[in-house]
Design a protein around this motif. Structure first.
Motif, mmCIF file in Angstrom:
data_model
loop_
_atom_site.group_PDB
_atom_site.id
_atom_site.type_symbol
_atom_site.label_atom_id
_atom_site.label_comp_id
_atom_site.label_asym_id
_atom_site.label_seq_id
_atom_site.Cartn_x
_atom_site.Cartn_y
_atom_site.Cartn_z
ATOM 1 N N LEU A 61 0.803 -1.212 0.000
ATOM 2 C CA LEU A 61 0.000 0.000 0.000
ATOM 3 C C LEU A 61 0.840 1.267 0.000
ATOM 4 N N GLY A 62 2.146 1.122 0.246
ATOM 5 C CA GLY A 62 2.992 2.283 0.481
ATOM 6 C C GLY A 62 3.119 3.225 -0.695
ATOM 7 N N ASP A 63 2.953 2.734 -1.909
ATOM 8 C CA ASP A 63 3.111 3.592 -3.080
ATOM 9 C C ASP A 63 1.831 4.309 -3.462
ATOM 10 N N GLU A 64 0.747 4.012 -2.772
ATOM 11 C CA GLU A 64 -0.524 4.632 -3.110
ATOM 12 C C GLU A 64 -0.572 6.064 -2.576
ATOM 13 N N THR A 65 -1.207 6.951 -3.333
ATOM 14 C CA THR A 65 -1.375 8.341 -2.907
ATOM 15 C C THR A 65 -2.804 8.605 -2.464
ATOM 16 N N GLU A 66 -3.633 7.580 -2.429
ATOM 17 C CA GLU A 66 -4.993 7.700 -1.931
ATOM 18 C C GLU A 66 -5.177 6.731 -0.768
ATOM 19 N N GLU A 67 -6.231 6.943 -0.004
ATOM 20 C CA GLU A 67 -6.488 6.067 1.134
ATOM 21 C C GLU A 67 -6.764 4.651 0.662
ATOM 22 N N THR A 68 -6.095 3.684 1.274
ATOM 23 C CA THR A 68 -6.243 2.282 0.897
ATOM 24 C C THR A 68 -6.543 1.458 2.140
ATOM 25 N N GLN A 69 -7.146 0.288 1.905
ATOM 26 C CA GLN A 69 -7.566 -0.558 3.019
ATOM 27 C C GLN A 69 -7.436 -2.009 2.631
ATOM 28 N N ALA A 70 -7.078 -2.843 3.585
ATOM 29 C CA ALA A 70 -6.957 -4.281 3.349
ATOM 30 C C ALA A 70 -7.100 -5.003 4.680
ATOM 31 N N VAL A 71 -7.439 -6.291 4.598
ATOM 32 C CA VAL A 71 -7.551 -7.143 5.781
ATOM 33 C C VAL A 71 -6.380 -8.118 5.780
ATOM 34 N N VAL A 72 -5.690 -8.206 6.908
ATOM 35 C CA VAL A 72 -4.496 -9.037 7.033
ATOM 36 C C VAL A 72 -4.745 -10.088 8.114
ATOM 37 N N GLU A 73 -4.351 -11.331 7.825
ATOM 38 C CA GLU A 73 -4.432 -12.404 8.807
ATOM 39 C C GLU A 73 -3.024 -12.751 9.263
ATOM 40 N N GLN A 74 -2.822 -12.788 10.577
ATOM 41 C CA GLN A 74 -1.516 -13.093 11.130
ATOM 42 C C GLN A 74 -1.687 -13.853 12.437
ATOM 43 N N ASN A 75 -1.159 -15.068 12.454
ATOM 44 C CA ASN A 75 -1.206 -15.906 13.659
ATOM 45 C C ASN A 75 -2.623 -16.039 14.206
ATOM 46 N N ASP A 76 -3.555 -16.384 13.318
ATOM 47 C CA ASP A 76 -4.966 -16.571 13.671
ATOM 48 C C ASP A 76 -5.615 -15.295 14.184
ATOM 49 N N ARG A 77 -5.018 -14.158 13.916
ATOM 50 C CA ARG A 77 -5.613 -12.866 14.252
ATOM 51 C C ARG A 77 -5.834 -12.087 12.967
ATOM 52 N N PHE A 78 -6.895 -11.276 12.948
ATOM 53 C CA PHE A 78 -7.227 -10.507 11.758
ATOM 54 C C PHE A 78 -7.109 -9.024 12.069
ATOM 55 N N PHE A 79 -6.576 -8.273 11.094
ATOM 56 C CA PHE A 79 -6.378 -6.847 11.261
ATOM 57 C C PHE A 79 -6.922 -6.107 10.046
ATOM 58 N N ASP A 80 -7.631 -5.033 10.324
ATOM 59 C CA ASP A 80 -8.083 -4.137 9.270
ATOM 60 C C ASP A 80 -7.046 -3.022 9.157
ATOM 61 N N VAL A 81 -6.390 -2.942 8.014
ATOM 62 C CA VAL A 81 -5.265 -2.031 7.826
ATOM 63 C C VAL A 81 -5.683 -0.898 6.896
ATOM 64 N N HIS A 82 -5.509 0.324 7.372
ATOM 65 C CA HIS A 82 -5.779 1.517 6.562
ATOM 66 C C HIS A 82 -4.480 2.307 6.418
ATOM 67 N N LEU A 83 -4.217 2.751 5.218
ATOM 68 C CA LEU A 83 -3.063 3.612 4.971
ATOM 69 C C LEU A 83 -3.589 4.895 4.346
ATOM 70 N N SER A 84 -3.481 5.993 5.098
ATOM 71 C CA SER A 84 -4.034 7.266 4.644
ATOM 72 C C SER A 84 -2.905 8.251 4.397
ATOM 73 N N PRO A 85 -2.876 8.872 3.227
ATOM 74 C CA PRO A 85 -1.845 9.883 2.972
ATOM 75 C C PRO A 85 -2.112 11.147 3.774
ATOM 76 N N LEU A 86 -1.043 11.822 4.143
ATOM 77 C CA LEU A 86 -1.132 13.101 4.841
ATOM 78 C C LEU A 86 -0.653 14.205 3.912
ATOM 79 N N TYR A 87 -1.468 15.232 3.786
ATOM 80 C CA TYR A 87 -1.126 16.362 2.939
ATOM 81 C C TYR A 87 -1.055 17.622 3.793
ATOM 82 N N ASP A 88 -0.155 18.524 3.420
ATOM 83 C CA ASP A 88 -0.122 19.799 4.117
ATOM 84 C C ASP A 88 -1.174 20.727 3.530
#
Length: 554
Positions: free
Chosen positions: A292-319
């Motif tokens: 998601l790091g190269d995106e310039t817009e807000e992105t979202q995905a669901v990640v599974e890790q060690n039987d745990r689930f995470f909702d991941v949001h990556l939001s750009p910050l603008y001045d």
């Protein structure tokens, strides 16, 4: 000796003026960045101030030195105004920088220079001399307009200091080094002004110390990227405390994280480290960040890790000028939500089976009712109508039981029953053709009668479908349960674990529901069931877990 000190100080001011002028020009090229214009004006004012003071020292004792002494104010006023505007920009208060604000900032310089040009002598300075003692070679007596200007300048510096100090106190660990640098830069002009006005010094240190302010602000702006992210990032962190929040700059360095973020990673010292290093122990999250790091817009995905689930949001910050200055990496654990979704999906699948189960189990009593109706027409026998009515009653009970199955309800209506009677009643509800039922032994069973009838009906029907119309079905009583076997083709060993799953069948016309319903009834009663092979090689269902039948003593 004093003259040499003055001359040395003048050349130092000239060097500083050159540096400040170059920085001002460079800051002007970055004027599209928040605070860039204000910094450029501040540095330009300091450049003029230092140059005029140096020139006044080098021309000391002449009329030109007095002119440069007045020229100092040409630099002082934009420097003070620039510092004030810079403070507003740094603390994310640019909304106050309207045309009215800039207009008000021009009032004092206009009044000051009007007093200088058209006012009577002595409003700003009363000059006497020349004298060898003063830095300019003249004696200056301060006038009322000068003191008014001094109060106004202190007021601008005071407001600027208050804004920045307040922000430093609430900004947490965001750009801590830059905040400390700003606090130092704010302290310098206060120290210099107090020392020059009220101290017994021959050299006015205010421009030199303010030059230090300009240099520190320039470092924070150009090297520390002071205004890139701190005001916006702090607001984002405060508003997202319910989730793990990581504020990341454009170089993928974590510049702040809330408590939830530190708890998630199990580390306290993560500020200042790269995302790659911090998320090294969480490869799934790291992979998601990379994606998601190269995106310039807000992105979202669901990640599974060690039987745990995470909702991941990556939001750009603008001045304030819509320039990308970093990202907010928000991680919210949704394990419980996922578990609820899975449970809902499982229940939806059960509801989807509703119609299929009805079709499957109602076919037996329907076939019986159809056969009995045909016999009743031929024989005109009232007993056949009674059997049709019984079949209809059985269908009504099946509908209730299937609804319970779809809702995954457990058996609650438990009564004492006899194994042999249950088997015979269920056999009568099934279209068994030429099949034979054998019952060896009897025992008490405590359970739900309708569900147990459903169990035996499905077992008998399954035996007839797979073993043929002449199959022999045997029901045996056991100490801890009962056994139902047949002499049909049986079930291969590798398939015995799966026959109780919904949809599993070896027949082209089968639905795969019969033994799934059997398993449901067994689970509802808290028993256990196993598929094995009978002595003849057919199928054998072994049900265990029943309470031992009480012995009767005489």
């Amino acid at each position: 000796m004093m003259v040499s000190l003055f001359v040395g100080y003048a050349f130092l001011l000239l060097v500083v003026a050159v540096i400040l002028g170059a920085l001002s020009a460079f800051a002007w090229t970055r004027r599209d960045s928040a605070g860039g214009t204000a910094l450029s004006v501040l540095l330009a004012g300091l450049t003029i101030w230092c140059f005029c003071e140096a020139a006044g020292i080098l021309t000391r004792g002449s009329e030109l030195a007095v002119l440069f002494a007045y020229g100092v104010f040409v630099g002082v006023m934009p420097a003070m105004a620039g510092l004030f505007v810079f403070a507003l920009a740094y603390t994310d208060r640019e909304r106050f920088l309207s045309n009215w604000t800039y207009g008000l900032l021009t009032v004092e310089p206009i009044v000051f220079f009007a007093a200088l040009v058209v006012g009577p002598d002595g409003l700003i300075y009363s000059v006497s001399g020349p004298t060898g003692a003063g830095m300019y070679g003249w004696e200056f007596t301060l006038g009322s307009v000068f003191w008014g200007h001094l109060v106004y300048s202190y007021a601008l510096v005071a407001v600027s200091s208050a804004l920045i100090i307040h922000y430093a106190l609430v900004s947490g660990s965001l750009y801590r080094k830059q905040v400390y640098a700003i606090l130092l830069s704010i302290f310098l002009p206060w120290f210099g002004s107090v020392l020059s006005v009220f101290g017994d010094t021959r050299i006015e240190l205010t421009p030199l110390l303010l030059a230090g302010t300009g240099l520190v602000l320039s470092w924070a702006f150009f090297r520390g990227r002071l205004l890139d992210i701190s005001p916006v990032a702090y607001r984002e962190v405060v508003e997202s405390l319910n989730s793990a929040v990581f504020v990341v700059d454009t170089k993928d360095t974590i510049i702040d994280a809330n408590d939830a973020g530190r708890r998630l990673l199990g580390a306290e010292s993560i500020v200042g480290q790269s995302v790659e290093n911090v998320l090294e122990t969480s490869p799934e999250l790291l992979e998601q960040f990379r994606g998601l790091g190269d995106e310039t817009e807000e992105t979202q995905a669901v990640v599974e890790q060690n039987d745990r689930f995470f909702d991941v949001h990556l939001s750009p910050l603008y001045d304030s000028r819509d320039a990308l200055v970093g990202r907010v990496f928000l991680v919210h654990e949704i394990t419980e939500q996922k578990e609820r979704e899975r449970e809902l999906e499982r229940r939806n699948q059960q509801l989807d089976q509703f119609a299929a189960v009805l079709s499957h189990d109602l076919r037996n009593p329907l076939n019986v009712a159809s056969g009995r109706l045909a016999l009743a027409r031929e024989r005109n026998d009232p007993e056949e109508f009674d059997r049709v009515e019984a079949a209809h009653d059985r269908m009504s009970s099946l509908i209730d039981e299937v609804l319970a199955f779809a809702r995954d309800e457990k058996s609650t209506d438990r009564v004492e029953l006899r194994l042999a009677a249950l088997a015979k009643a269920a056999w009568a509800h099934v279209d068994t053709a030429e099949a034979t039922l054998q019952i060896d032994g009897d025992r008490e069973i405590v359970g739900d009668r309708d569900q147990l009838l459903q169990l035996f009906e499905n077992v008998f029907r399954n035996a007839v479908e797979h073993g043929g119309s002449a199959v022999t079905v045997r029901v045996d009583a056991a100490d801890d349960g009962f056994i139902v076997s047949d002499d049909g083709p049986g079930v291969p060993p590798e398939e015995r674990e799966d026959v109780f799953e919904h949809g599993v069948t070896s027949s082209e016309s089968g639905t795969g529901l019969g033994l799934a319903i059997v398993r449901h009834v067994i689970d509802s009663h808290g028993w256990e069931i196993e598929m094995a092979a009978s002595q003849s090689g057919g199928a054998k269902l072994v049900v265990t877990g029943l309470e031992p039948e009480p012995t009767v003593t005489v």
